[in-house]
Design a protein around this motif. Structure first.
Motif, PDB file in Angstrom:
ATOM      1  N   MET B  88       0.828  -1.195   0.000  1.00 50.29           N
ATOM      2  CA  MET B  88       0.000   0.000   0.000  1.00 50.29           C
ATOM      3  C   MET B  88       0.871   1.256   0.000  1.00 50.29           C
ATOM      4  SD  MET B  88      -2.827  -1.520   2.686  1.00 50.29           S
ATOM      5  CE  MET B  88      -3.568   0.050   3.098  1.00 50.29           C
ATOM      6  N   ALA B  89       1.908   1.242   0.829  1.00 47.51           N
ATOM      7  CA  ALA B  89       2.780   2.421   0.940  1.00 47.51           C
ATOM      8  C   ALA B  89       3.390   2.779  -0.408  1.00 47.51           C
ATOM      9  CB  ALA B  89       3.882   2.158   1.972  1.00 47.51           C
ATOM     10  N   THR B  91       2.252   2.673  -3.232  1.00 48.21           N
ATOM     11  CA  THR B  91       1.357   3.370  -4.161  1.00 48.21           C
ATOM     12  C   THR B  91       1.036   4.795  -3.709  1.00 48.21           C
ATOM     13  OG1 THR B  91      -0.694   2.702  -3.051  1.00 48.21           O
ATOM     14  CG2 THR B  91       0.239   1.143  -4.643  1.00 48.21           C
ATOM     15  N   CYS B  92       1.662   5.222  -2.619  1.00 50.42           N
ATOM     16  CA  CYS B  92       1.334   6.529  -2.023  1.00 50.42           C
ATOM     17  C   CYS B  92       2.353   7.603  -2.366  1.00 50.42           C
ATOM     18  CB  CYS B  92       1.221   6.393  -0.505  1.00 50.42           C
ATOM     19  SG  CYS B  92      -0.177   5.385   0.018  1.00 50.42           S
ATOM     20  N   GLY B  93       3.304   7.282  -3.237  1.00 50.42           N
ATOM     21  CA  GLY B  93       4.267   8.309  -3.599  1.00 50.42           C
ATOM     22  C   GLY B  93       5.399   8.473  -2.608  1.00 50.42           C
ATOM     23  N   ARG B 254      -2.531   3.790  -7.463  1.00 51.35           N
ATOM     24  CA  ARG B 254      -2.348   5.020  -6.687  1.00 51.35           C
ATOM     25  C   ARG B 254      -3.190   4.915  -5.427  1.00 51.35           C
ATOM     26  NH1 ARG B 254      -0.866   9.947  -9.181  1.00 51.35           N
ATOM     27  NH2 ARG B 254      -2.443  11.049  -7.972  1.00 51.35           N
ATOM     28  N   ASN B 255      -2.600   5.197  -4.283  1.00 46.98           N
ATOM     29  CA  ASN B 255      -3.345   5.166  -3.024  1.00 46.98           C
ATOM     30  C   ASN B 255      -4.150   3.889  -2.864  1.00 46.98           C
ATOM     31  OD1 ASN B 255      -2.519   7.652  -2.120  1.00 46.98           O
ATOM     32  ND2 ASN B 255      -4.178   8.741  -3.141  1.00 46.98           N
ATOM     33  N   LYS B 256      -3.503   2.772  -3.085  1.00 49.15           N
ATOM     34  CA  LYS B 256      -4.145   1.468  -2.976  1.00 49.15           C
ATOM     35  C   LYS B 256      -4.644   1.247  -1.552  1.00 49.15           C
ATOM     36  CE  LYS B 256      -2.834  -3.428  -3.298  1.00 49.15           C
ATOM     37  NZ  LYS B 256      -3.299  -3.980  -4.571  1.00 49.15           N
ATOM     38  N   GLY B 257      -5.946   1.138  -1.411  1.00 51.48           N
ATOM     39  CA  GLY B 257      -6.519   0.823  -0.112  1.00 51.48           C
ATOM     40  C   GLY B 257      -6.535  -0.678   0.105  1.00 51.48           C
ATOM     41  N   PRO B 258      -7.030  -1.108   1.258  1.00 53.44           N
ATOM     42  CA  PRO B 258      -6.983  -2.537   1.567  1.00 53.44           C
ATOM     43  C   PRO B 258      -7.972  -3.380   0.760  1.00 53.44           C
ATOM     44  CG  PRO B 258      -8.061  -1.319   3.335  1.00 53.44           C
ATOM     45  CD  PRO B 258      -7.524  -0.288   2.387  1.00 53.44           C
TER      46      PRO B 258
END
Lengths: 278, 278, 278, 278
Positions: B88-89, B91-93, B254-258
């Protein structure tokens, strides 16, 4: 090898950590010159945040705007990676500070950086206007430049989940009121709306301002440099991160994964195979 | 206020950061006394890990055991919070180092601490035996004490996902072989098996040794203090954390959630209500 | 292998991430039932922090106390490990969010946990009083118990740098005023002062209340559970962490170590030695 | 609002976390198709790191090179921010995993990214050569481009502390030997030396290859994509980070700041001043 001049070693050590934020002596703490004992009960948390990052205390109505923008971005639910991470971390046997750290850490360029990028975009527009460009052509040129460098996602506009972000309008109204009262210039609210209009013209559909676009307007109106928009967002979002960690702690659970245990992730690699002989 | 004795300031600074791990001078790097240029190509990564944490180089067969234990625990898939967080991290830039940090950070008491706790448990048994207790009663007493203090989950035994953890048996076989060769004593392998037997007797069903129980045997056999079992697990697991971050980076997102975005988390708080008047 | 009942998979996914903090739908964000668009400009940041962590909005004077306590603990200068870490991290090529995370991460039991421990200590005293003990003997018993379990450092009292912590008195005055106004009971302020008196009697010298002891009084008076005292301290201190990261960013520097480069740490390990033959 | 097709929810959940790294079933763990029980004792840690990040097992001599490069970069002493952070964190009441995370987190573009950037630089040179450029002009063009974009610090060359980095030469010798044996092509070692020569010509003095330049040669020779050079450096450096955390834990200390407590940082902000009336 000549010996280093000893009297300088202590000064070198002190200067290595020099700061103009806080003055410390035994029994003395002053922030930017203000004794802490004179501040407690008289300076609000929002004013203190301003003082610490900007160097001077704000006017009360400036502080109220900052307070509002910090309040508006605290949480976007467990589908936000930061919030999910905070909840999962809490079940792994670490402290609340650690869960918060793992979560705040991912507020990077994509997850937490849109406000910073939007402030930069607004500044780019004002720079072009100040250099003599008309407002609309300044906006068009800034957008074209941004797209050329960073791709088609414009920070602060459009939302993958909300057709209209319910936070943008009330934040803009606060700015409008503050501009009417002379607290801020209103210049960046105007620019943000011009960007919104330009995007609608370009794409043939509305790409409405989102929370990041609206908070960036306020940060820019209040004179915060772009990087602080990200830093302040981290403080704001850390509230939701803490609240979810705390809720998860009360729900319990151990080593909470992203999905229930019986739903095993799809494997799409090579089928079973023997380890080759050494 | 007498002035501080200036000649000591430099020494105080140096001593504040004193270490017996690494000696540095311009052009010189020595680890525990060994010049790095003599080590490269002659000392393996596993030997270096040992040297850095223990102070001396291990025998090659000790290093081979350490190498094997580090290899065995690299990954447990995306349902492990650490692995999900890493993905997840990414995908957060944020950078790979940041994704790794957020993930390693959650290898806490519950997620990464079982090996450390198992080593402590084994040591508790040996202490009781050394004090004159019989083996079985030492095990029973240690288990009773552990349960009284920490609850009924015995670190290193049982697995919520694997009925039998496929990693335990081959690790134990390595220890048995090393014990037969006189590399280790085999004492902790014996204790771990006694614990397994005691648990089966207590519960009326098998609670088989898991990866943590088996790696703890090896760490204990090799003389690593318990906290290093956790630290070395962090190094081992950081391989899986990196591999998954890298795979996710290539999958994109991008900003992949669970969970996928359309599956909105259940809300079970108060229904919509008006904000009370101030 | 019977197939899992498909209709439940979606619900399982949603419920895995259930929360009573935030309700999300496209275009809708409600915190604890309150629509965000009704909150912006009407609910302060401090009120929001309370709502998120406690479930209900506070009275304005409760919010003012929370605001004051958050304001009072933002920074303790570059000698605090958290602040030094934030500044060093900033020079390593990571984002502000990452620098903040590395720093917040170390607000652990020793660096950030004293407030939480002090709240627990106060609660222990009240529990004893509620069970019929006299005030002074409740304090003595609670202190004796704490010391037996955790050693002689009493959280919230004494300071290794400040003979008298200048933040304690003005915070206590706020509590006294709030108690006089009926906002809080004043019970925990009284207990903290009794602890201070008991410590003086025990040690034969004053061990004055420090920032952690005073903020713990306020958190306890306001009804915050002990772990939230740590969590809220993290939010407060993240302001100083951000301010110092930002100041360092403007000072510049690359890979800033803890002391100037010419002062090489003392090495006290083995002297140079040859790598043994394999 | 039509209902979502229920049979897909489970698949969506599984696919959201799809991976080709690890296959998990109760009792089954396979990495890239290899059952873990067949790997333990037969596949080394370095081979496993390769398999996890690359998808296939390496040849033993490739694994030996990877092992050597991981070994060579474990530590650079307490003046490296990562090492200092690890030591300071350990004294703050957090776990070893947390201390490691705060430290690994700062291995960013400046502190941990030079290897990645050097691999990119080498690839840029090879791309130019493959496109028909002569070797020297390819190097000159790549350096000119890099400097134009990133400034005059060339990643992998020069060191602010070591006039000659003692790690570069023995690493390059390993590559030369591997190239002579046909394990690697030797192409990137040649390019790196050409860069070193070009820099000497440009600057009129030697800017010798450093650890990052040399490890980048090996990563490039072994076919690792540039971002993995950073990721693998994080794994390597985490050994030193752990060793120093552990040494600090044994030295003791609470809230260890960067310099001894009596050396108060220089304050260069406003002098004491009264808080303005509200």
């Amino acid at each position: 090898m000549t010996e280093k001049p000893k009297p300088d070693a202590e000064q070198a050590m002190r200067d290595w950590w020099r700061t103009s934020i806080i003055e410390m002596k035994p029994g003395v703490i002053r922030y930017r010159g203000y004794p802490i004992e004179d501040m407690i009960g008289r300076v609000s948390f929002a004013q203190m945040i301003w003082l610490m990052t900007r160097g001077e205390l704000p006017e009360p109505r400036e502080a109220a705007l900052l307070d509002a923008v910090l309040m508006s971005a605290v949480d976007h639910g467990p589908q936000a990676p930061s919030i999910a991470i905070s909840r999962m971390a809490t079940t792994c046997g670490v402290g609340l500070n650690n869960a918060m750290a793992s979560a705040i850490n991912v507020l990077g360029d994509v997850h937490g950086g849109a406000g910073e990028q939007a402030v930069e975009l607004y500044h780019d527009v004002t720079k072009r206007i100040d250099a003599g460009s008309g407002e609309e052509s300044a906006v068009d040129a800034a957008l074209a430049d941004f797209t050329a460098q960073h791709g088609k996602i414009i920070p602060g506009f459009g939302h993958r989940f909300h057709p209209i972000d319910p936070r943008a309008k009330p934040l803009l109204e606060l700015v409008d009121r503050a501009a009417a009262d002379g607290v801020v210039s209103g210049r960046f609210a105007r620019i943000a709306r011009l960007i919104e209009a330009a995007l609608e013209k370009q794409k043939g559909r509305r790409i409405p301002m989102n929370i990041d676009g609206a908070t960036a307007v306020i940060y820019a109106e209040l004179g915060f440099p772009a990087p602080l928009a990200r830093g302040l967002f981290c403080i704001s979002r850390s509230v939701g991160i803490l609240a979810h960690a705390w809720e998860q702690m009360q729900q319990g659970g151990r080593n909470k994964g992203p999905i229930p245990r019986q739903y095993i992730p799809t494997y799409d690699g090579p089928p079973q195979r023997p380890v080759p002989a050494a």
